[in-house]
Design a protein around this motif. Structure first.
Motif, PDB file in Angstrom:
ATOM      1  N   LEU A 137       0.861  -1.179   0.000  1.00 54.10           N
ATOM      2  CA  LEU A 137       0.000   0.000   0.000  1.00 54.10           C
ATOM      3  C   LEU A 137       0.904   1.238   0.000  1.00 54.10           C
ATOM      4  CD1 LEU A 137      -3.012   0.966   0.263  1.00 54.10           C
ATOM      5  CD2 LEU A 137      -2.533   1.249   2.701  1.00 54.10           C
ATOM      6  N   TYR A 138       0.844   2.007  -1.058  1.00 60.65           N
ATOM      7  CA  TYR A 138       1.665   3.218  -1.159  1.00 60.65           C
ATOM      8  C   TYR A 138       0.951   4.357  -0.452  1.00 60.65           C
ATOM      9  CZ  TYR A 138       4.448   6.986  -3.169  1.00 60.65           C
ATOM     10  OH  TYR A 138       5.255   8.077  -3.338  1.00 60.65           O
ATOM     11  N   ILE A 139       1.675   5.063   0.409  1.00 58.65           N
ATOM     12  CA  ILE A 139       1.105   6.151   1.211  1.00 58.65           C
ATOM     13  C   ILE A 139       1.711   7.462   0.739  1.00 58.65           C
ATOM     14  CG2 ILE A 139       0.844   7.054   3.567  1.00 58.65           C
ATOM     15  CD1 ILE A 139       1.341   4.135   4.553  1.00 58.65           C
ATOM     16  N   ARG A 140       0.894   8.415   0.363  1.00 58.66           N
ATOM     17  CA  ARG A 140       1.369   9.680  -0.188  1.00 58.66           C
ATOM     18  C   ARG A 140       0.896  10.861   0.656  1.00 58.66           C
ATOM     19  NH1 ARG A 140       3.009  11.886  -5.128  1.00 58.66           N
ATOM     20  NH2 ARG A 140       4.469  10.150  -4.965  1.00 58.66           N
ATOM     21  N   PRO A 141       1.706  11.307   1.625  1.00 58.20           N
ATOM     22  CA  PRO A 141       1.397  12.565   2.319  1.00 58.20           C
ATOM     23  C   PRO A 141       1.842  13.729   1.427  1.00 58.20           C
ATOM     24  CG  PRO A 141       2.880  11.122   3.611  1.00 58.20           C
ATOM     25  CD  PRO A 141       2.878  10.649   2.200  1.00 58.20           C
ATOM     26  N   PHE A 142       1.078  14.808   1.394  1.00 57.38           N
ATOM     27  CA  PHE A 142       1.519  15.979   0.628  1.00 57.38           C
ATOM     28  C   PHE A 142       0.889  17.253   1.177  1.00 57.38           C
ATOM     29  CE2 PHE A 142      -2.178  16.808  -2.226  1.00 57.38           C
ATOM     30  CZ  PHE A 142      -2.899  15.639  -2.026  1.00 57.38           C
ATOM     31  N   ILE A 143       1.560  18.352   0.926  1.00 55.41           N
ATOM     32  CA  ILE A 143       1.107  19.662   1.411  1.00 55.41           C
ATOM     33  C   ILE A 143       1.064  20.622   0.222  1.00 55.41           C
ATOM     34  CG2 ILE A 143       1.518  21.539   3.056  1.00 55.41           C
ATOM     35  CD1 ILE A 143       3.379  19.670   4.583  1.00 55.41           C
TER      36      ILE A 143
END
Lengths: 358, 358
Positions: A137-143
Motif C-alpha cells: 500500500l503506497y502512502i502519499r502525504p503531501f502539502i
C-alpha cells in the motif's frame, strides 16, 4: 506555529470495490479514506480529520497552481504472512518532510500527529493492502499552498493530505536490470537550488529528459550535476550506487541530491554486513573507467517504489557500458531480498525500521 | 492535438462589489468571470467557456499537486483616457506560453482561441479595469495537470484557466528605486533546467532567498548563475539592465533566464532611440568594477508588474554599491514614461504592441 489536535474520523458509507490484484500498477487506484488538515498563520495546523476519499475544492488563485509551493512524501505499508500490517520508517519520511518544508518556506508539520494519521488511515483502510508477493500500500502525504493571492510570497494557508494507493509488484517477473541514459543536456537540480527537497517542481523539470530517454529505449536517465555535467547525482527519481572492486560508492548528499530513505537503509545494511561503503563526489568518467578496467561489478538505484533497481547498461554520449553482463548482481539481489524481507516481516527487523499498525 | 472550438459564455447573476481603488494591491481581488477549458489526450483542448469566477474541484491525486506540471503567464489590460480598453502584447505571452508548455512536457495551446478568450473575458469584465494613474487589470492565464495518477509521467489531462485581478499602481508615490541583495548561496535556475519556462516551481524555489533578503532590508534578490555564482541572471522575478558608460547591458537569454516581454520591449525602444544595447553574459564583478570607476550610470529591473523598477543599491557579499546616488536614472524614467505612455494610450503605439478589446 504547530497546533496539535486529535483526529476526527468520518467513515465512508459507500466503500468502493477493490481493484483486481493483477491490475494494480502504481498510483492508479485509491483507498476509501484520506487524511486532511488545514493550516493558517493564525491557527497553525487544525481540523485534522480522516474522511471518505473525495475531490478537493480550491480557489483558482490558490498559490499551488501559480508558484508551486508544495512538498510530498512516499512510503509503504506491507501485510506480513501472519496478517500484521507494518509501515517502513515513517519517522524518517516525516523528518525529511520538515526539511523540505523549510526549504520551500512552508510551515513545519507536527510529526507525532501525522504519524498517528498515517497509522490511523492505514488501519481504517487495511483491507486495501493487497496480498501477493511484492504488492503493498503506497502512502502519499503531501502539502499544498492554498491562499488565493497572486503576490509572490510564501502562502499563509496550506492543506496537508494523505492519500493511499494499493500498488502492484515493481518486478512482477522478478528483479530485473534496466537500461539507463546518462543525461548530458538537461539538468534536474543544482547546489543552492531545491534538489534535496521533495517538491513537485523537481519532478516536472525531469519529464522532458525522461521522455527523450524512453524514446531511445532507455527506462530512465542518470542525472549529472548542473555545473559541469561531470558528477553523478540520481537515477530517475532514485538514488544510485556503484560497486567497484568490492567497495560500494554513492554520491554524497551535496544539497542537490534527495536524502533517500532507501539509500540510507542500504548504507546501514552494507555497514552492518561490513561491506565497505563510501559516500563521495563520483564522476561518470570514473564509472566508465572502472567499467573498462573490469572493476565495475554492480550498479543499482534505490527508492521506495522499486526498493532496489539494478542497472544493466549505461549510455553516456553514445558510449554503452554493460554492467555485470546486463544481469542482476549478487549484492543488489541480497539487498533487495533483505530489505523486502524486513518489510514483509520475513526477516528480523534488526534496525527497528518497521512500525506496526494496530 | 489542438482542438479549436467557439467559446461558450455563462454570465454571472450575482456580480461582486468592486474593491476600493486605493486598496487594490496585487492579485488580491478577482473579477466576476473566468475562462476555462479542458484537455485530454483523446479530445485535445475542448469545452472552452467563460463562466462566473468560482472554485475548481480536483482529485487529490491530480498531478499538479505532486509533480508540478504547470505553466502560467501574466499580462495587463489598460483603460485609456478616452475609454478604450487595450492589452499589452498578448501574442508574445501566448508564444512564450507554448515554449513553456514544450519544456514542461505539456500540450500546445491554440493561441488564436486563447487570444479570443483574453479579449472576450476582458470585454465582459471591463468595468473591473480600475481608473486612476498606474492602475490596470492583471490577466493570469495558467495551465495545470489534472490527471489523477501518481506515476511520474506527463499528465494526460490538463485544465487551462484565465483569471483577472484589478491591480493598483506599483509606485503609488511615483517611480522609486529599490535596494537589491545579490544572492550568492541560493540559486533560482540553471542552464539545462527550467529557468526559461514560466512554471510554478521556479517561483517556489526563490521564496527562501527572497525572505532572507527582506529580513535584511532588501526588496529583492539579484540571482547569479547556478554553476559559478558569477554571472547575473534576473532580479527577483524581473529581467535586469545596467547602463554603463552610455551603453545598456542585459544578460543574454542563455536558457536559464526568462525571455521577458517587457525586457524585449525595452530593447526595441532603446534600439529605436539609437541607444547602444548589448545582450551578453554579464558578471557581477564587472558591474562592481564599473561602479568603482564611476561608469555605472543606471540599473533597473523590467517586468509586467512594475514595468521599470530602478535599482538604487546592490549588496554583494557585504559590499554595498549605490547606483546613481540612489535616485531614479534618466533613462529608467524615460523608459517607464514611454512604456506606460503606450500602455495607457497617451503615446503613439509605433510598435503595434497594443491590442484593443472591443
Amino acid at each position: 506555529m504547530i497546533a496539535s489536535t486529535s483526529i476526527h474520523i468520518e467513515r465512508t458509507t459507500t466503500p468502493k470495490a477493490k481493484p483486481p490484484q493483477d491490475k494494480l500498477g502504481f498510483g492508479i487506484y485509491f483507498t476509501d479514506h484520506m487524511f486532511i488538515m488545514n493550516y493558517t498563520a493564525d491557527e497553525g495546523w487544525h481540523q485534522s480529520r480522516i474522511v471518505p476519499y473525495q475531490p478537493i475544492t480550491l480557489d483558482p488563485a490558490a498559490k499551488v497552481f501559480h508558484y508551486g509551493q508544495t512538498v510530498f512524501e512516499g512510503l509503504k505499508a506491507y501485510k506480513t504472512a501472519d496478517g500484521r500490517v507494518q509501515v517502513f520508517r515513517p519517522d524518517a519520511n516525516m523528518r525529511r518532510m520538515n526539511l523540505s518544508n523549510d526549504r520551500m518556506s512552508m510551515p513545519e508539520i507536527p510529526t507525532d500527529l501525522v504519524l498517528d494519521a498515517i497509522k490511523g488511515l492505514t488501519h481504517i483502510d487495511q483491507d486495501w493492502i493487497p496480498d501477493g508477493e511484492g504488492n503493498s500500500l503506497y502512502i502519499r502525504p503531501f502539502i499544498i499552498a492554498t491562499e488565493a493571492l497572486l503576490g509572490v510570497q510564501p502562502s499563509q494557508a496550506y492543506t496537508f493530505m494523505i492519500i493511499m494507493s494499493p500498488v502492484g509488484a515493481y518486478y512482477p517477473e522478478g528483479i530485473n536490470p534496466v537500461k539507463i541514459f546518462v543525461e548530458s543536456h538537461y539538468v534536474r537540480a543544482m547546489i543552492g537550488g531545491v534538489g534535496e527537497a521533495k517538491t513537485a517542481g523537481n519532478y516536472a523539470a525531469g519529464l522532458k529528459a525522461q521522455d527523450a530517454a524512453k524514446e531511445q529505449g532507455y527506462t530512465q536517465v542518470l542525472w549529472l550535476d548542473g555545473a559541469e555535467h561531470k558528477y553523478i547525482e540520481e537515477v530517475g527519481s532514485m538514488n544510485v550506487f556503484f560497486k567497484i572492486d568490492g567497495t560500494v560508492y554513492t554520491p554524497s548528499l551535496n544539497g542537490s541530491i534527495l536524502d533517500g530513505i532507501t539509500r540510507n537503509s542500504v548504507i546501514q545494511l552494507l555497514r552492518h554486513w561490513q561491506v565497505p561503503v563510501v559516500e563521495r563526489q563520483l564522476s561518470i568518467e570514473e564509472i566508465y573507467e572502472a567499467g573498462k578496467n573490469g572493476k565495475l561489478e554492480e550498479a543499482f538505484g534505490t527508492g521506495t517504489a522499486a526498493v532496489i533497481s539494478p542497472v544493466g547498461e549505461l549510455n553516456w554520449l553514445g558510449v554503452k557500458l554493460v554492467i555485470n553482463g546486463g544481469a542482476t548482481g549478487g549484492l543488489s539481489e541480497k539487498l533487495y531480498n533483505n530489505l523486502t524481507g524486513i518489510q514483509y516481516g520475513k526477516l528480523e527487523d534488526e534496525f527497528n525500521w518497521m512500525v506496526e499498525v494496530k
